[in-house]
Design a protein around this motif. Structure first.
Motif, PDB file in Angstrom:
ATOM      1  N   MET A   1       0.782  -1.220  -0.062  1.00 28.80           N
ATOM      2  CA  MET A   1       0.136  -0.001  -0.543  1.00 28.80           C
ATOM      3  C   MET A   1       0.909   1.454   0.122  1.00 28.80           C
ATOM      4  O   MET A   1       0.313   2.419  -0.291  1.00 28.80           O
ATOM      5  N   GLN A   2       1.931   1.270   1.296  1.00 26.49           N
ATOM      6  CA  GLN A   2       2.975   2.368   0.959  1.00 26.49           C
ATOM      7  C   GLN A   2       3.411   2.897  -0.625  1.00 26.49           C
ATOM      8  O   GLN A   2       3.400   4.004  -1.207  1.00 26.49           O
ATOM      9  N   ARG A   3       3.989   2.007  -1.500  1.00 33.05           N
ATOM     10  CA  ARG A   3       4.010   1.914  -3.075  1.00 33.05           C
ATOM     11  C   ARG A   3       2.879   2.805  -4.019  1.00 33.05           C
ATOM     12  O   ARG A   3       3.247   3.577  -4.670  1.00 33.05           O
ATOM     13  N   ASN A   4       1.862   2.464  -3.159  1.00 36.25           N
ATOM     14  CA  ASN A   4       0.523   3.104  -4.283  1.00 36.25           C
ATOM     15  C   ASN A   4       0.523   4.751  -4.192  1.00 36.25           C
ATOM     16  O   ASN A   4       0.252   5.361  -4.798  1.00 36.25           O
ATOM     17  N   GLN A   5       1.399   5.196  -2.630  1.00 29.68           N
ATOM     18  CA  GLN A   5       1.327   6.563  -2.989  1.00 29.68           C
ATOM     19  C   GLN A   5       1.773   7.199  -4.020  1.00 29.68           C
ATOM     20  O   GLN A   5       2.307   7.955  -3.946  1.00 29.68           O
ATOM     21  N   ASP A   6       3.684   6.546  -3.740  1.00 28.17           N
ATOM     22  CA  ASP A   6       3.763   6.692  -5.617  1.00 28.17           C
ATOM     23  C   ASP A   6       3.073   6.675  -6.635  1.00 28.17           C
ATOM     24  O   ASP A   6       4.059   7.663  -7.199  1.00 28.17           O
ATOM     25  N   PHE A   7       2.194   7.035  -6.580  1.00 23.57           N
ATOM     26  CA  PHE A   7       1.700   7.284  -8.238  1.00 23.57           C
ATOM     27  C   PHE A   7       0.398   8.260  -7.413  1.00 23.57           C
ATOM     28  O   PHE A   7      -0.583   7.618  -8.897  1.00 23.57           O
ATOM     29  N   LEU A   8      -0.126   8.529  -7.009  1.00 27.82           N
ATOM     30  CA  LEU A   8      -1.002   8.771  -7.154  1.00 27.82           C
ATOM     31  C   LEU A   8      -1.171  10.236  -7.454  1.00 27.82           C
ATOM     32  O   LEU A   8      -2.267  11.028  -7.952  1.00 27.82           O
ATOM     33  N   SER A   9       0.041  11.056  -7.500  1.00 29.14           N
ATOM     34  CA  SER A   9       0.125  12.036  -9.109  1.00 29.14           C
ATOM     35  C   SER A   9       0.745  12.061 -10.259  1.00 29.14           C
ATOM     36  O   SER A   9       2.477  10.979  -9.669  1.00 29.14           O
ATOM     37  N   LYS A  10       1.407  12.859 -10.788  1.00 29.11           N
ATOM     38  CA  LYS A  10       1.578  13.021 -12.072  1.00 29.11           C
ATOM     39  C   LYS A  10       3.284  13.696 -11.230  1.00 29.11           C
ATOM     40  O   LYS A  10       4.310  13.252 -11.465  1.00 29.11           O
ATOM     41  N   GLU A  11       3.185  14.200 -10.148  1.00 32.19           N
ATOM     42  CA  GLU A  11       3.878  15.062  -9.243  1.00 32.19           C
ATOM     43  C   GLU A  11       4.255  13.727  -8.447  1.00 32.19           C
ATOM     44  O   GLU A  11       5.551  13.694  -8.121  1.00 32.19           O
ATOM     45  N   SER A  12       3.751  12.866  -7.849  1.00 37.59           N
ATOM     46  CA  SER A  12       4.223  12.298  -6.836  1.00 37.59           C
ATOM     47  C   SER A  12       5.236  10.720  -7.133  1.00 37.59           C
ATOM     48  O   SER A  12       6.419  10.502  -7.007  1.00 37.59           O
ATOM     49  N   ILE A  13       5.094  10.956  -8.756  1.00 34.06           N
ATOM     50  CA  ILE A  13       5.457   9.897 -10.018  1.00 34.06           C
ATOM     51  C   ILE A  13       6.866  10.226 -10.053  1.00 34.06           C
ATOM     52  O   ILE A  13       7.510   9.228  -9.996  1.00 34.06           O
ATOM     53  N   GLY A  14       6.993  11.477 -10.569  1.00 28.63           N
ATOM     54  CA  GLY A  14       8.046  12.276 -11.272  1.00 28.63           C
ATOM     55  C   GLY A  14       8.964  11.870 -10.156  1.00 28.63           C
ATOM     56  O   GLY A  14      10.353  12.124 -10.502  1.00 28.63           O
ATOM     57  N   GLN A  15       8.862  12.486  -9.042  1.00 29.30           N
ATOM     58  CA  GLN A  15       9.575  12.518  -7.488  1.00 29.30           C
ATOM     59  C   GLN A  15       9.963  10.988  -7.364  1.00 29.30           C
ATOM     60  O   GLN A  15      11.164  11.301  -7.057  1.00 29.30           O
ATOM     61  N   THR A  16       9.495  10.429  -7.432  1.00 27.73           N
ATOM     62  CA  THR A  16       9.516   9.215  -7.140  1.00 27.73           C
ATOM     63  C   THR A  16      10.913   8.247  -7.982  1.00 27.73           C
ATOM     64  O   THR A  16      11.941   8.548  -7.618  1.00 27.73           O
ATOM     65  N   VAL A  17      10.762   8.663  -9.202  1.00 29.33           N
ATOM     66  CA  VAL A  17      11.865   8.279 -10.426  1.00 29.33           C
ATOM     67  C   VAL A  17      12.616   8.945 -10.667  1.00 29.33           C
ATOM     68  O   VAL A  17      13.638   8.158 -10.209  1.00 29.33           O
ATOM     69  N   VAL A  18      12.545  10.436  -9.957  1.00 31.29           N
ATOM     70  CA  VAL A  18      13.914  11.508  -9.658  1.00 31.29           C
ATOM     71  C   VAL A  18      14.626  10.590  -8.928  1.00 31.29           C
ATOM     72  O   VAL A  18      15.942  10.892  -8.486  1.00 31.29           O
ATOM     73  N   ALA A  19      14.134  10.457  -7.888  1.00 34.37           N
ATOM     74  CA  ALA A  19      14.639  10.475  -6.156  1.00 34.37           C
ATOM     75  C   ALA A  19      15.234   8.923  -6.879  1.00 34.37           C
ATOM     76  O   ALA A  19      16.583   8.896  -5.867  1.00 34.37           O
TER      77      ALA A  19
END
Length: 64
Positions: A1-19
């Motif tokens: 479930m925690q990983r789902n937080q990474d995909f809630l928005s385009k911004e969170s996806i981008g931040q996850t990828v950049v991190a």
């Protein structure tokens, strides 16, 4: 479930990828799109510049 937080928005996806992969120009460019949509231009420009540094010939990163 925690990983789902990474995909809630385009911004969170981008931040996850950049991190995870800071040297990924596409990740920075995607984050630019999300930040522009929120009118967070200062942050968008910082990621735009990073995308260009990583891959200066990438046409996607030349859109701003």
């Amino acid at each position: 479930m925690q990983r789902n937080q990474d995909f809630l928005s385009k911004e969170s996806i981008g931040q996850t990828v950049v991190a995870a992969v800071p040297g990924n120009p596409r990740g920075h460019n995607n984050l630019v799109d999300a930040l522009e949509a929120q009118e967070r231009m200062e942050a968008a420009i910082a990621h735009y510049r990073q995308a260009l540094r990583l891959q200066p010939d990438r046409t996607e990163a030349r859109k701003i």
